[in-house]
Design a protein around this motif. Structure first.
Motif, mmCIF file in Angstrom:
data_model
loop_
_atom_site.group_PDB
_atom_site.id
_atom_site.type_symbol
_atom_site.label_atom_id
_atom_site.label_comp_id
_atom_site.label_asym_id
_atom_site.label_seq_id
_atom_site.Cartn_x
_atom_site.Cartn_y
_atom_site.Cartn_z
ATOM 1 N N LEU A 26 8.680 -0.424 69.611
ATOM 2 C CA LEU A 26 9.516 -1.275 70.474
ATOM 3 C C LEU A 26 9.438 -2.754 70.105
ATOM 4 O O LEU A 26 9.553 -3.620 70.975
ATOM 5 C CB LEU A 26 9.109 -1.063 71.943
ATOM 6 N N VAL A 27 9.277 -3.046 68.822
ATOM 7 C CA VAL A 27 9.102 -4.457 68.447
ATOM 8 C C VAL A 27 10.410 -5.263 68.536
ATOM 9 O O VAL A 27 10.383 -6.483 68.528
ATOM 10 C CB VAL A 27 8.453 -4.637 67.047
ATOM 11 N N PHE A 28 11.550 -4.558 68.656
ATOM 12 C CA PHE A 28 12.817 -5.287 68.778
ATOM 13 C C PHE A 28 13.369 -5.237 70.206
ATOM 14 O O PHE A 28 14.520 -5.587 70.452
ATOM 15 C CB PHE A 28 13.890 -4.711 67.830
ATOM 16 N N TYR A 29 12.562 -4.764 71.154
ATOM 17 C CA TYR A 29 13.092 -4.543 72.502
ATOM 18 C C TYR A 29 13.343 -5.859 73.253
ATOM 19 O O TYR A 29 14.419 -6.077 73.789
ATOM 20 C CB TYR A 29 12.154 -3.636 73.307
ATOM 21 N N PHE A 30 12.337 -6.736 73.275
ATOM 22 C CA PHE A 30 12.484 -7.991 74.027
ATOM 23 C C PHE A 30 13.082 -9.076 73.122
ATOM 24 O O PHE A 30 12.534 -9.352 72.041
ATOM 25 C CB PHE A 30 11.129 -8.446 74.583
ATOM 26 N N PRO A 31 14.188 -9.689 73.567
ATOM 27 C CA PRO A 31 14.861 -10.677 72.710
ATOM 28 C C PRO A 31 13.942 -11.790 72.215
ATOM 29 O O PRO A 31 14.036 -12.197 71.057
ATOM 30 C CB PRO A 31 15.972 -11.241 73.611
ATOM 31 N N LYS A 32 13.051 -12.283 73.086
ATOM 32 C CA LYS A 32 12.182 -13.404 72.676
ATOM 33 C C LYS A 32 11.312 -13.027 71.494
ATOM 34 O O LYS A 32 11.028 -13.845 70.622
ATOM 35 C CB LYS A 32 11.267 -13.809 73.844
ATOM 36 N N ILE A 33 10.841 -11.782 71.480
ATOM 37 C CA ILE A 33 10.001 -11.301 70.367
ATOM 38 C C ILE A 33 10.892 -11.006 69.155
ATOM 39 O O ILE A 33 10.619 -11.436 68.044
ATOM 40 C CB ILE A 33 9.191 -10.054 70.799
ATOM 41 N N ARG A 34 11.970 -10.322 69.413
ATOM 42 C CA ARG A 34 12.901 -9.927 68.338
ATOM 43 C C ARG A 34 13.379 -11.136 67.532
ATOM 44 O O ARG A 34 13.455 -11.087 66.306
ATOM 45 C CB ARG A 34 14.084 -9.241 69.014
ATOM 46 N N ASP A 35 13.640 -12.237 68.234
ATOM 47 C CA ASP A 35 14.205 -13.416 67.564
ATOM 48 C C ASP A 35 13.210 -14.122 66.642
ATOM 49 O O ASP A 35 13.602 -15.032 65.913
ATOM 50 C CB ASP A 35 14.732 -14.411 68.611
ATOM 51 N N LEU A 36 11.941 -13.725 66.701
ATOM 52 C CA LEU A 36 10.943 -14.403 65.856
ATOM 53 C C LEU A 36 10.951 -13.884 64.414
ATOM 54 O O LEU A 36 10.441 -14.538 63.522
ATOM 55 C CB LEU A 36 9.535 -14.217 66.439
ATOM 56 N N PHE A 37 11.509 -12.693 64.202
ATOM 57 C CA PHE A 37 11.411 -12.087 62.866
ATOM 58 C C PHE A 37 12.391 -12.712 61.881
ATOM 59 O O PHE A 37 13.546 -12.964 62.223
ATOM 60 C CB PHE A 37 11.662 -10.580 62.944
ATOM 61 N N HIS A 38 11.910 -12.915 60.663
ATOM 62 C CA HIS A 38 12.802 -13.379 59.597
ATOM 63 C C HIS A 38 13.612 -12.215 59.033
ATOM 64 O O HIS A 38 14.688 -12.397 58.479
ATOM 65 C CB HIS A 38 11.998 -14.015 58.450
ATOM 66 N N MET A 39 13.030 -11.024 59.155
ATOM 67 C CA MET A 39 13.732 -9.838 58.641
ATOM 68 C C MET A 39 13.384 -8.656 59.548
ATOM 69 O O MET A 39 12.228 -8.498 59.941
ATOM 70 C CB MET A 39 13.269 -9.555 57.211
ATOM 71 N N LYS A 40 14.392 -7.847 59.884
ATOM 72 C CA LYS A 40 14.140 -6.719 60.781
ATOM 73 C C LYS A 40 14.546 -5.409 60.091
ATOM 74 O O LYS A 40 15.686 -5.275 59.637
ATOM 75 C CB LYS A 40 14.944 -6.893 62.084
ATOM 76 N N ASP B 6 1.253 -5.329 76.215
ATOM 77 C CA ASP B 6 1.060 -6.689 76.711
ATOM 78 C C ASP B 6 2.022 -7.592 75.931
ATOM 79 O O ASP B 6 1.677 -8.157 74.898
ATOM 80 C CB ASP B 6 -0.406 -7.107 76.496
ATOM 81 N N ASN B 7 3.233 -7.691 76.447
ATOM 82 C CA ASN B 7 4.297 -8.365 75.693
ATOM 83 C C ASN B 7 4.115 -9.875 75.616
ATOM 84 O O ASN B 7 4.535 -10.503 74.652
ATOM 85 C CB ASN B 7 5.658 -7.979 76.272
ATOM 86 N N ASP B 8 3.447 -10.448 76.637
ATOM 87 C CA ASP B 8 3.152 -11.897 76.572
ATOM 88 C C ASP B 8 2.198 -12.174 75.424
ATOM 89 O O ASP B 8 2.348 -13.157 74.700
ATOM 90 C CB ASP B 8 2.513 -12.379 77.887
ATOM 91 N N LEU B 9 1.216 -11.273 75.276
ATOM 92 C CA LEU B 9 0.238 -11.461 74.189
ATOM 93 C C LEU B 9 0.894 -11.271 72.820
ATOM 94 O O LEU B 9 0.580 -11.983 71.860
ATOM 95 C CB LEU B 9 -0.938 -10.490 74.367
ATOM 96 N N ILE B 10 1.831 -10.315 72.732
ATOM 97 C CA ILE B 10 2.561 -10.116 71.465
ATOM 98 C C ILE B 10 3.301 -11.409 71.112
ATOM 99 O O ILE B 10 3.198 -11.922 69.998
ATOM 100 C CB ILE B 10 3.573 -8.947 71.571
ATOM 101 N N LEU B 11 4.024 -11.952 72.094
ATOM 102 C CA LEU B 11 4.809 -13.166 71.854
ATOM 103 C C LEU B 11 3.891 -14.306 71.412
ATOM 104 O O LEU B 11 4.163 -14.978 70.408
ATOM 105 C CB LEU B 11 5.569 -13.540 73.137
ATOM 106 N N GLN B 12 2.791 -14.493 72.157
ATOM 107 C CA GLN B 12 1.862 -15.581 71.845
ATOM 108 C C GLN B 12 1.280 -15.413 70.442
ATOM 109 O O GLN B 12 1.213 -16.358 69.659
ATOM 110 C CB GLN B 12 0.738 -15.592 72.898
#
Ligand code: UZR
Ligand code: MG
Length: 256
Positions: free
Chosen positions: A144-158, A95-101
């Motif tokens: 797959l935590v780096f798959y979607f750009p919107k989610i990926r861009d939230l991390f301070h460190m990957k 549920d990628n929307d829920l991950i983002l939220q």
């Protein structure tokens, strides 16, 4: 080990951290193939960060798993999963929307509650909840935590845990049999039909987004130590920045 300064924690001309607000947790994404050692790397980071003396009310280092965001399966999908014909390694399985939220809430300092996942029943355990308080450090690990750009861009460190495929398969087989209640045929079929192709198609290409690649996973204590020291430097700066906001006179006086 490849180290690149993460975009979101660059330093401004006055030495302040850009992109990290005072109550914003330091959000670390940890990815890598199945059984690469993601959870163990997170555990080691948490242990090492936990060693330092800090007020318990102020300090939290928590780890969340992407598995807690698997979509609820329909009865037809459940049946497929029981036969090993459901693709849990595809980006749409989550549920990628829920991950983002949830990650946005975490970054906004909003308290969140996250369930654990039961691999035996392929479902979430709503009675085993982790509460995420406004924290110092939050680790988010998954294939797959780096798959979607919107989610990926939230991390301070990957971080990408890079363990070779033979080792991962050799770990996955006994783990699925012992901990996840499967038999050998099921595990190998699932691996060949879904896990391996999805790793190559969706997970491996996200390695290029990592700031730090950790060869050999949790065995790599040097890499883990370097990462922990780096996180410490950032937290120390964050703390100094906060106390300068709260006690500008004292801080300036000490610097003088
Ligand atoms: P790690 N997985 C299951 O086997 N069953 C489930 O109900 C949910 C997930 C597996 C998933 C993936 N794939 O490879 C793995 N399959 O859990 C991710 N098949 O977990 O990163 O700890 O290996
Ligand atoms: Mg895991």
């Amino acid at each position: 080990m490849n180290i690149v300064t993460p975009r979101k924690m660059s330093f401004g001309i006055n030495g302040k951290l850009n992109g990290l607000e005072s109550k914003t947790p330091f959000l670390i994404g940890v990815s890598g193939g199945t059984a690469s050692g993601k959870s163990t790397v997170c555990k080691r980071i948490m242990e090492k960060l936990g060693q330092v003396d800090m007020d318990h009310m102020q300090r939290q280092v928590v780890c969340i798993s992407q598995d807690s965001f698997y979509r609820d399966l329909s009865p037809a999908e459940k049946l497929k999963a029981e036969k090993g014909q459901y693709n849990f390694d595809h980006p749409d399985a989550f549920d990628n929307d829920l991950i983002l939220q949830t990650l946005q809430d975490i970054l906004a300092g909003v308290k969140c509650e996250i369930p654990a996942y039961d691999y035996r029943t392929n479902s979430l355990m709503k009675d085993q909840i982790t509460t995420i308080y406004p924290a110092d450090v939050v680790l988010f690990e998954g294939i797959l935590v780096f798959y979607f750009p919107k989610i990926r861009d939230l991390f301070h460190m990957k971080l990408f845990v890079d363990t070779d495929s033979d080792t991962r398969l050799a770990r996955r087989v006994p783990r699925d049999i012992k901990e996840r209640g499967r038999d050998l045929d099921y595990v190998l079929n699932q691996y060949m039909n879904f896990v391996k192709p999805a790793f190559e198609e969706f997970c491996l290409p996200t390695k290029k987004f990592a700031d730090v690649i950790i060869p050999r996973g949790a065995d790599n204590t040097v890499a883990i130590d370097l990462i922990v020291h780096h996180i410490w430097d950032i937290l120390r700066l964050k703390k100094a920045e906060n106390s300068s906001r709260q006690h500008p006179y004292i801080y300036q006086h000490r610097l003088a």
